[in-house]
Design a protein around this motif. Structure first.
Motif, mmCIF file in Angstrom:
data_model
loop_
_atom_site.group_PDB
_atom_site.id
_atom_site.type_symbol
_atom_site.label_atom_id
_atom_site.label_comp_id
_atom_site.label_asym_id
_atom_site.label_seq_id
_atom_site.Cartn_x
_atom_site.Cartn_y
_atom_site.Cartn_z
ATOM 1 N N LEU A 146 0.877 -1.164 0.000
ATOM 2 C CA LEU A 146 0.000 0.000 0.000
ATOM 3 C C LEU A 146 0.912 1.209 0.000
ATOM 4 N N ALA A 147 0.850 2.010 -1.039
ATOM 5 C CA ALA A 147 1.672 3.210 -1.160
ATOM 6 C C ALA A 147 0.757 4.427 -1.133
ATOM 7 N N VAL A 148 1.214 5.491 -0.470
ATOM 8 C CA VAL A 148 0.376 6.677 -0.301
ATOM 9 C C VAL A 148 1.124 7.917 -0.783
ATOM 10 N N THR A 149 0.358 8.958 -1.066
ATOM 11 C CA THR A 149 0.954 10.227 -1.469
ATOM 12 C C THR A 149 1.834 10.763 -0.347
ATOM 13 N N PRO A 150 3.068 11.145 -0.630
ATOM 14 C CA PRO A 150 3.909 11.735 0.416
ATOM 15 C C PRO A 150 3.268 12.996 0.991
ATOM 16 N N PRO A 151 3.388 13.232 2.280
ATOM 17 C CA PRO A 151 2.794 14.437 2.878
ATOM 18 C C PRO A 151 3.213 15.700 2.137
ATOM 19 N N GLY A 152 2.246 16.530 1.789
ATOM 20 C CA GLY A 152 2.515 17.789 1.102
ATOM 21 C C GLY A 152 2.578 17.699 -0.400
ATOM 22 N N ALA A 202 4.657 6.901 7.054
ATOM 23 C CA ALA A 202 4.072 8.245 7.089
ATOM 24 C C ALA A 202 2.699 8.168 6.464
ATOM 25 N N VAL A 203 1.738 8.902 6.997
ATOM 26 C CA VAL A 203 0.404 8.968 6.398
ATOM 27 C C VAL A 203 0.341 10.184 5.485
ATOM 28 N N PRO A 204 -0.600 10.211 4.545
ATOM 29 C CA PRO A 204 -0.571 11.262 3.518
ATOM 30 C C PRO A 204 -1.238 12.570 3.921
ATOM 31 N N PHE A 205 -1.444 12.788 5.208
ATOM 32 C CA PHE A 205 -2.052 14.038 5.660
ATOM 33 C C PHE A 205 -1.460 14.419 7.009
ATOM 34 N N ASP A 206 -1.705 15.633 7.430
ATOM 35 C CA ASP A 206 -1.046 16.223 8.596
ATOM 36 C C ASP A 206 -1.822 15.920 9.877
ATOM 37 N N VAL A 207 -1.462 14.843 10.551
ATOM 38 C CA VAL A 207 -2.158 14.483 11.785
ATOM 39 C C VAL A 207 -1.735 15.379 12.954
ATOM 40 N N ASP A 208 -0.634 16.079 12.823
ATOM 41 C CA ASP A 208 -0.182 16.964 13.899
ATOM 42 C C ASP A 208 -0.902 18.309 13.873
ATOM 43 N N ARG A 214 -6.491 13.585 12.462
ATOM 44 C CA ARG A 214 -6.173 12.641 13.539
ATOM 45 C C ARG A 214 -7.319 11.662 13.764
ATOM 46 N N VAL A 215 -8.547 12.170 13.668
ATOM 47 C CA VAL A 215 -9.706 11.295 13.807
ATOM 48 C C VAL A 215 -9.732 10.264 12.684
ATOM 49 N N LEU A 216 -9.504 10.697 11.461
ATOM 50 C CA LEU A 216 -9.484 9.774 10.335
ATOM 51 C C LEU A 216 -8.394 8.728 10.513
ATOM 52 N N ASP A 217 -7.210 9.165 10.868
ATOM 53 C CA ASP A 217 -6.097 8.237 11.064
ATOM 54 C C ASP A 217 -6.433 7.199 12.137
ATOM 55 N N ALA A 218 -7.030 7.648 13.234
ATOM 56 C CA ALA A 218 -7.381 6.729 14.319
ATOM 57 C C ALA A 218 -8.400 5.691 13.850
ATOM 58 N N ASP A 241 -14.640 17.288 5.016
ATOM 59 C CA ASP A 241 -13.751 18.170 4.268
ATOM 60 C C ASP A 241 -12.539 18.620 5.070
ATOM 61 N N PRO A 242 -11.722 17.672 5.539
ATOM 62 C CA PRO A 242 -10.538 18.085 6.283
ATOM 63 C C PRO A 242 -9.533 18.867 5.456
ATOM 64 N N VAL A 243 -9.574 18.700 4.132
ATOM 65 C CA VAL A 243 -8.665 19.479 3.274
ATOM 66 C C VAL A 243 -8.998 20.964 3.405
ATOM 67 N N ALA A 244 -10.284 21.289 3.243
ATOM 68 C CA ALA A 244 -10.701 22.676 3.353
ATOM 69 C C ALA A 244 -10.492 23.206 4.767
ATOM 70 N N ALA A 245 -10.742 22.358 5.752
ATOM 71 C CA ALA A 245 -10.557 22.784 7.135
ATOM 72 C C ALA A 245 -9.100 23.115 7.409
ATOM 73 N N GLY A 246 -8.208 22.287 6.842
ATOM 74 C CA GLY A 246 -6.789 22.542 7.044
ATOM 75 C C GLY A 246 -6.326 23.823 6.402
ATOM 76 N N ALA A 247 -7.026 24.210 5.310
ATOM 77 C CA ALA A 247 -6.639 25.439 4.614
ATOM 78 C C ALA A 247 -7.186 26.677 5.277
ATOM 79 N N GLY A 248 -8.387 26.550 5.920
ATOM 80 C CA GLY A 248 -9.002 27.779 6.400
ATOM 81 C C GLY A 248 -9.629 27.708 7.771
#
Length: 254
Positions: A146-152, A202-208, A214-218, A241-248
């Protein structure tokens, strides 16, 4: 590769294998998938042996959402299921057909089996295609990752090997992970998604930086069925929409 995307269309018509027809609106469907790819994809999401009813009150091919607990067809209805299926499977170019399945709404309404209503016909099919494409290239199951998009990084779709794509990341089943974060699937097909996800370096999104990630990862460290997990990711990203949440936003309303 075209046939694998058409092999389980009878399930979207709420029919078991024993009642499957050879064609749908003149299009050849329900052919056997070679090299055991369909069987192995099924083992990624469903247990071996005789099926058991998982939800006493649910005896339908319509999928039950693991995110909301609601029947998928009541949340995102498709006005013309037959027409949508015909439009999807009439695509003849294999790569275009793969891309269409990744974007498909109608196939996500159905489960792999009415006995396992949280599973997803959509993601069973793309998993079977990924396995078949790898097997045809000489890759054995125990050589898969299982390969994932590198963070960022931006998500990239790899024909037949990408099993999920969102606006922010993609997941692939491949024997050639390259420099992407990756974890081996294991020695044999099994309901192992949570284990494989937990082994990713590494997971493909910013859990920090984002609570919703973090909820999705868990949750993904708990879901064992592959098709259920992939469908859960799709629904989670679309609904929260965690992508949008992370942006704004800071995600505190989640």
């Amino acid at each position: 590769m075209v046939a694998v995307y058409r092999h389980d269309i009878h399930k979207a018509r709420m029919r078991g294998h024993e009642h499957a027809e050879d064609s749908f609106w003149g299009i050849r469907v329900n052919e056997q998938v070679p090299l055991g790819a369909d069987r192995d994809a099924a083992l990624l999401s469903r247990p071996r042996g005789e099926p058991e009813q998982m939800l006493d009150a649910h005896e339908s091919w319509f999928r039950v959402s693991l995110l909301t607990g609601k029947v998928a067809s009541t949340v995102e209805p498709v006005a013309d299921v037959g027409g949508s299926l015909t439009e999807l499977i009439s695509i003849e170019d294999p790569e275009a057909l793969h891309a269409a399945w990744l974007d498909s709404v109608v196939t996500s309404l159905f489960s792999e089996s009415p006995y396992y209503p949280y599973t997803s016909l959509k993601y069973h099919t793309v998993l079977a295609a990924a396995l078949l494409d790898n097997y045809r290239s000489g890759v054995e199951f125990d050589e898969l990752f299982l390969a994932v998009t590198p963070p960022g990084a931006d998500p990239v779709v790899v024909p037949h090997r990408t099993v999920l794509v969102t606006s922010g990341f993609a997941l692939h089943v491949t024997g050639e992970p390259g420099d992407r974060p990756a974890a081996r699937l294991g020695g044999a097909p099994s309901r192992s998604f949570a284990d494989v996800w937990a082994r990713l370096p590494a997971v493909p999104f910013d859990v920090d930086g984002e609570r919703r990630w973090r909820v999705l990862d868990a949750q993904l460290r708990r879901i064992r069925s592959w098709s259920a997990a992939l469908q859960f990711i799709e629904e989670y990203v679309a609904a929260l929409d965690p992508v949008a949440a992370g942006a704004g936003g800071d995600g505190r309303d989640a």
